[in-house]
Each structure stands twice: as structure tokens, then as C-alpha cells.
Design a protein around this motif. Structure first.
Motif, PDB file in Angstrom:
ATOM      1  N   VAL B 259       0.840  -1.206   0.000  1.00  0.00           N
ATOM      2  CA  VAL B 259       0.000   0.000   0.000  1.00  0.00           C
ATOM      3  C   VAL B 259       0.872   1.251   0.000  1.00  0.00           C
ATOM      4  O   VAL B 259       2.059   1.201   0.320  1.00  0.00           O
ATOM      5  N   ILE B 260       0.236   2.364  -0.366  1.00  0.00           N
ATOM      6  CA  ILE B 260       0.938   3.648  -0.483  1.00  0.00           C
ATOM      7  C   ILE B 260       0.345   4.637   0.513  1.00  0.00           C
ATOM      8  O   ILE B 260      -0.879   4.778   0.605  1.00  0.00           O
ATOM      9  N   CYS B 261       1.225   5.310   1.240  1.00  0.00           N
ATOM     10  CA  CYS B 261       0.786   6.367   2.170  1.00  0.00           C
ATOM     11  C   CYS B 261       1.466   7.680   1.810  1.00  0.00           C
ATOM     12  O   CYS B 261       2.549   7.692   1.226  1.00  0.00           O
ATOM     13  N   HIS B 262       0.833   8.750   2.178  1.00  0.00           N
ATOM     14  CA  HIS B 262       1.437  10.082   2.049  1.00  0.00           C
ATOM     15  C   HIS B 262       0.734  10.966   3.072  1.00  0.00           C
ATOM     16  O   HIS B 262      -0.490  11.046   3.074  1.00  0.00           O
ATOM     17  N   PRO B 263       1.485  11.627   3.951  1.00  0.00           N
ATOM     18  CA  PRO B 263       0.829  12.420   5.002  1.00  0.00           C
ATOM     19  C   PRO B 263       0.150  13.683   4.470  1.00  0.00           C
ATOM     20  O   PRO B 263      -0.669  14.274   5.168  1.00  0.00           O
ATOM     21  N   GLY B 264       0.472  14.082   3.236  1.00  0.00           N
ATOM     22  CA  GLY B 264      -0.133  15.267   2.668  1.00  0.00           C
ATOM     23  C   GLY B 264       0.487  16.538   3.251  1.00  0.00           C
ATOM     24  O   GLY B 264       1.109  16.496   4.302  1.00  0.00           O
ATOM     25  N   PRO B 265       0.367  17.654   2.589  1.00  0.00           N
ATOM     26  CA  PRO B 265      -0.161  17.788   1.238  1.00  0.00           C
ATOM     27  C   PRO B 265       0.809  17.217   0.202  1.00  0.00           C
ATOM     28  O   PRO B 265       2.013  17.217   0.429  1.00  0.00           O
ATOM     29  N   MET B 266       0.273  16.711  -0.896  1.00  0.00           N
ATOM     30  CA  MET B 266       1.100  16.052  -1.908  1.00  0.00           C
ATOM     31  C   MET B 266       1.573  17.047  -2.970  1.00  0.00           C
ATOM     32  O   MET B 266       0.817  17.919  -3.380  1.00  0.00           O
ATOM     33  N   ASN B 267       2.815  16.897  -3.389  1.00  0.00           N
ATOM     34  CA  ASN B 267       3.292  17.571  -4.596  1.00  0.00           C
ATOM     35  C   ASN B 267       3.129  16.578  -5.748  1.00  0.00           C
ATOM     36  O   ASN B 267       4.037  15.782  -6.018  1.00  0.00           O
ATOM     37  N   ARG B 268       1.976  16.584  -6.393  1.00  0.00           N
ATOM     38  CA  ARG B 268       1.764  15.630  -7.489  1.00  0.00           C
ATOM     39  C   ARG B 268       2.762  15.914  -8.600  1.00  0.00           C
ATOM     40  O   ARG B 268       2.966  17.064  -8.984  1.00  0.00           O
ATOM     41  N   GLY B 269       3.337  14.837  -9.082  1.00  0.00           N
ATOM     42  CA  GLY B 269       4.315  14.992 -10.156  1.00  0.00           C
ATOM     43  C   GLY B 269       5.722  15.180  -9.643  1.00  0.00           C
ATOM     44  O   GLY B 269       6.683  15.134 -10.421  1.00  0.00           O
ATOM     45  N   LEU B 270       5.886  15.404  -8.334  1.00  0.00           N
ATOM     46  CA  LEU B 270       7.231  15.523  -7.770  1.00  0.00           C
ATOM     47  C   LEU B 270       7.546  14.237  -7.004  1.00  0.00           C
ATOM     48  O   LEU B 270       8.121  13.313  -7.570  1.00  0.00           O
ATOM     49  N   GLU B 271       7.125  14.135  -5.726  1.00  0.00           N
ATOM     50  CA  GLU B 271       7.441  12.897  -4.992  1.00  0.00           C
ATOM     51  C   GLU B 271       6.449  11.775  -5.294  1.00  0.00           C
ATOM     52  O   GLU B 271       6.722  10.609  -5.047  1.00  0.00           O
ATOM     53  N   ILE B 272       5.276  12.122  -5.816  1.00  0.00           N
ATOM     54  CA  ILE B 272       4.272  11.092  -6.102  1.00  0.00           C
ATOM     55  C   ILE B 272       3.530  11.450  -7.390  1.00  0.00           C
ATOM     56  O   ILE B 272       3.116  12.601  -7.582  1.00  0.00           O
ATOM     57  N   SER B 273       3.387  10.474  -8.274  1.00  0.00           N
ATOM     58  CA  SER B 273       2.666  10.715  -9.527  1.00  0.00           C
ATOM     59  C   SER B 273       1.164  10.636  -9.258  1.00  0.00           C
ATOM     60  O   SER B 273       0.718  10.065  -8.259  1.00  0.00           O
ATOM     61  N   ALA B 274       0.395  11.204 -10.189  1.00  0.00           N
ATOM     62  CA  ALA B 274      -1.063  11.138 -10.057  1.00  0.00           C
ATOM     63  C   ALA B 274      -1.535   9.687 -10.067  1.00  0.00           C
ATOM     64  O   ALA B 274      -2.459   9.318  -9.335  1.00  0.00           O
TER      65      ALA B 274
END
Lengths: 192, 310
Positions: B259-274
Motif C-alpha cells: 500500500v501507499i501512504c502520504h501524510p499530505g499535502p502532496m506535490n503531485r508529479g514531484l514525490e508522487i505521480s497522479a
């Protein structure tokens, strides 16, 4: 303020203290639950809209046993759930925190149902008061009834049980210990 | 337990107790009437000296759902902006008789310092690059729901580790619950002295994300915190995304159950893709949902009882 619930002085599983006098044996509990099941069905004129909600800890297995007894009579299953009242207690500030028990409301909910609250010991009435508050946040039953295995008296609120396994006159200094096979490995009710 | 300043203050039993209580709290979110009377008559101040969406909103919702009176204050809207010292400001609030202050502050250690000054309970809602204990607890809760018991599970924490308070709290929390942790970051974003730290605390360090991903049960992507960066930690955002981002190609390296976690806020396209953020295995919104339940549990454990927890 005194704790709302009596039998929680000893966590399960534990055999009763030595020196306690047995007031209900395993067979007595079985017979009492069978009688209460009949009384519930009589009072409700059948099993329609019945929901049994056990109050943890020992109210839950008692509710399941009552449901089995109802099923044996009516040949139909009755929804059973558990109603944790930890967050509704009025003595939270004077007691150590403890983790709430899981709450489970049957799929059909409680709106318009006849909810029978099931507990092991009725004492001050504060647990039942908390359970009624909790129920009000979950929905609007058409009626709420109370079934207890033991009524030991000393009520602090105007609350009474509709169905009682055994009325047990006690003094406040005495302890009532309910033990159930499913949780404690031993079964009976003792007073010490 | 009076304060929650660091995960290090909690033993594994206390962490488990908070997570177990959160299970019951989570059920309240599905009710028509989202209200428990547990903290009626208690007053909680959310005091945020930094911007926040999730943490502030979820602490406020948690307090309100438990019937506490919750008040929001920000540094900009208080006398701090007139030159009043932090100490005088929090002593002023404390003198009003509040029961708890939830503190978010850009300076590491500020909540612990405030706890020494005031009588009320203090919750650290994130202090500089130090810790963010409630985030770690909600991450552990979310992972536990997805994976079951975390003992023996392998979690990779990836990204801007140097500036991450989430990393520090999560590392302590996951290790306390028996999980195996691997830190992955470019050398410029790996905390200094991490090798000796890893040897002492029993976690791994890697600079190769592709090598780590096939072996983990969960990957936690951390935000690149540009607001805390003063120098050139990586040449370009594009290069970072290619080397350490959770790209669509890297999604394919994960095990089926991972599974994938991210505490947010996300930088889409930087550390995590859409693709990764919106994947079925992404728990990002589960983390947000769990945030309210876990914070309700924290408030309950800090404010509801007297004496030791049972």
C-alpha cells in the motif's frame, strides 16, 4: 461518585474470589435466560422488530444466549449487537481511561425497533442511563427494554429492569461477581 | 499521560491503546449524529503558528465530536504579531482556564517548552523538523487496518527526510510496533549521522528506491518541503521525480498487497505521480479519515480520565 458498574472490579478471565457464596449456578443462569426469552416474546407479542443489544463486557454474550433462546422458541433469528457506553459514562473524570469495547449495531439499525438492552448486573442504574444516551445518538427505537441477569438494588437513578434473572438483595459493601464460560472459563454468580 | 509531545514518550502498550480506542471512534464518523458527550465542559485551543489544513481541521472536528469547546487561534491573529513573547501569549491563554492547547509551531521543541510553562495539557501538532506524533499514530492506524499487525511488516519511508518531522515520529512509532523500516532518500536529503542512528535503532538506509520497493509491504512518500529549504538539495524537480518519485513505472515494482501512504499535502508529479496518488492501493484519503478518529482517541486519553489507563 461510585463507579457505575459493579462487576468490573475484576477483569476477565478470573475465577471468583475464594469465600464468595454462589447464588446462581450454570444451570440457574441457563434457566433464567430461557425464562427471560419467553417473557420478552410474551411482552413483545412475538419476535417482530426485536433487537438485542448487549452492554460489554458480559452483556454481549448474554445477549447472544438470549437470542439463541428466542430462536429455540420462535424458530427465527433475532438481530444481536453490542452497545459500548464507555464514552457516555458520567464518571470518566474520576476513573482511569480505558479502551472502549467494539460497538456493533445490526444491519437494520434501531429506528422503529424494540431494543432490549442486556447486561449482567443492574446496580446504580448509571450504566443503563449511559446506554440510553448512546442509543439516542444511534437512532430512535420504538421502545427500549432492559434485561439483566442480576438486579442487586441500590439504584441512584429512576431506572428499573423489565426482565430480571434474579433479584439479589445486597449491601453496598458486598461484591457481586458474574462469570460466564465464554469469557471466564467458569460460570456462575457469586456474592462476597 | 498529560501531554503528547513525542512518540518517544509512549510505550508500545500506550500506542496500541490509542489505536484500539480509535477503532471505536472511527465508527462515530458513520453515524447520523456525530457526537459523543465524553469531553463536555472541556475547552481546547488549537494554536497554529504555521499553515495547516488536515491537522487543524481534524483536531477541531475531533474536539467538537467529543463535545469539547474548541477554539482556533493562529499566530497571525494573536498578540504575537504585536510583539508579545510566546511565553506571555500561552500563559495568557492558560490563565483563561483552558484544558488543552494543541500547538503547531515552526520551532522544534516549542510544544515541550510550552508544556513546562503552563498547567494545561499540551499536544504537539507538529514542531519544526522535530516531531508530529498524531500523524505517526494515524499512519500506524491506517497501516494496521490495511495490513493487520505491523510486527514484522516492512515499511519504506521515502523522500525529504532531512526536513521531515513526520519521519521522526513515524520511525519511533513503527519501530515500537515491531515494523521493519527502510529510509530512502537522496544523500542531500538524508539526515546527517543517519548511519549511526540506524545502527542504534535497528532500521535500514538506502539510496536506491527501485531496489527497496519490491520488498516492502508499505511505502510512505514524504513531501519535498521547499519552504524549509535554503539551498540546492537536488538539481531540478524533474530529476528528483525521476530518481525518487513514485512514478507509474515504480508502481509496478510493488508487491500486489503493498500500500501507499502520504501524510499530505502532496506535490503531485514531484514525490508522487497522479497514478500512484489515485491508485486503488493508495491510502491517502484513508489517512485523512483516520486522522479524526485517532485524534479523538488522543483527546480522550489525555483529557477524559484520572490516573493510569486501564
Amino acid at each position: 461518585m461510585s463507579p457505575a458498574r459493579e462487576p468490573e472490579t475484576a477483569p476477565p478471565p478470573q475465577p471468583p474470589d475464594h469465600g464468595g457464596r454462589e447464588v446462581l449456578a450454570s444451570d440457574d443462569i441457563r434457566r433464567a435466560l430461557k425464562r427471560i426469552a419467553h417473557e420478552i416474546l410474551e411482552g413483545n407479542k412475538g419476535h417482530a422488530d426485536l433487537v438485542l443489544l448487549g452492554i460489554p463486557t458480559r452483556g454481549v454474550p448474554l445477549a447472544h444466549r438470549l437470542a439463541e433462546a428466542v430462536e429455540a422458541v420462535e424458530g427465527t433469528t433475532v438481530p444481536v449487537g453490542s452497545l459500548d457506553i464507555t464514552m457516555y459514562r458520567d464518571d470518566l473524570r474520576t476513573q482511569p481511561t480505558r479502551a472502549p469495547e467494539p460497538m456493533s449495531v445490526p444491519r437494520g439499525g434501531i429506528d422503529g425497533k424494540v431494543v432490549v438492552l442486556v447486561d449482567d448486573v443492574l446496580y446504580s442504574g448509571r450504566t443503563v442511563r449511559a446506554a440510553l444516551d448512546s442509543l439516542a445518538d444511534l437512532g430512535r427505537p420504538s421502545a427500549v427494554r432492559l434485561a439483566v441477569l442480576v438486579d442487586r438494588g441500590h439504584r441512584e437513578l429512576p431506572i428499573r429492569a423489565d426482565y430480571v434473572g434474579k433479584n439479589l438483595p445486597t449491601s453496598r459493601a458486598e461484591r457481586v461477581m458474574v462469570r460466564l464460560q465464554d469469557l471466564d472459563g467458569v460460570e456462575g454468580v457469586w456474592i462476597a | 499521560m498529560k501531554h503528547l509531545l513525542s512518540i518517544a514518550d509512549l510505550d508500545p502498550q500506550e500506542i496500541t491503546s490509542i489505536l484500539d480506542t480509535a477503532v471505536s471512534m472511527h465508527e462515530v464518523q458513520d453515524r447520523q449524529v456525530k457526537k459523543l458527550p465524553t469531553l463536555r465542559g472541556r475547552t481546547i485551543i488549537n494554536f497554529f503558528f504555521e499553515d495547516s489544513t488536515r491537522t487543524r481541521a481534524s483536531f477541531e472536528i475531533a474536539g467538537k465530536w467529543m463535545s469539547a469547546d474548541t477554539i482556533n487561534l493562529t499566530g497571525k491573529g494573536t498578540s504575537v504579531s504585536k510583539g508579545e513573547s510566546l511565553r506571555d501569549t500561552v500563559l495568557t491563554i492558560d490563565a483563561m482556564g483552558v484544558d488543552m492547547m494543541i500547538i503547531r509551531h515552526p520551532a522544534s521543541g516549542a510544544p515541550a517548552q510550552i508544556a513546562d510553562w503552563v498547567d494545561c495539557s499540551i499536544v504537539n501538532a507538529g514542531d519544526g523538523t522535530h516531531e508530529h506524533p498524531s500523524q505517526a499514530l494515524l499512519d500506524a492506524y491506517t497501516l494496521r487496518r490495511a495490513l493487520g499487525d505491523l510486527a514484522g511488516r516492512h515499511v519504506a519511508i521515502v523522500g525529504d527526510l532531512t526536513h521531515s518531522r513526520v519521519l521522526r515520529s513515524n520511525l519511533l512509532c513503527l519501530r515500537a510496533l515491531g515494523a521493519h523500516v527502510t529510509l530512502v532518500a537522496p544523500p542531500t536529503l538524508m539526515p546527517s549521522g543517519v548511519t549511526s542512528w540506524a545502527a542504534a535503532d535497528g532500521f535500514d538506509v538506502s539510496y536506491d528506491l527501485d531496489d527497496v520497493l519490491p520488498r516492502v509491504d508499505a511505502v510512505m512518500m514524504l513531501r519535498v518541503q521547499r519552504e524549509r529549504m535554503s539551498g540546492g538539495y537536488f538539481p531540478t524537480a524533474r530529476e528528483y521525480a525521476v530518481t525518487y518519485g513514485l512514478t507509474p513505472r515504480r508502481l509496478g515494482l510493488l508487491q500486489d498487497h503493498a500500500v501507499i501512504c502520504h501524510p499530505g499535502p502532496m506535490n503531485r508529479g514531484l514525490e508522487i505521480s497522479a497514478d500512484a496518488a489515485d491508485a486503488a492501493r493508495s491510502l491517502v484519503l484513508d489517512q485523512v479519515s483516520a486522522g479524526v478518529a485517532v485524534r479523538m482517541s488522543i483527546l480522550y486519553h489525555l483529557l477524559a480520565g484520572e490516573g493510569d489507563a486501564q
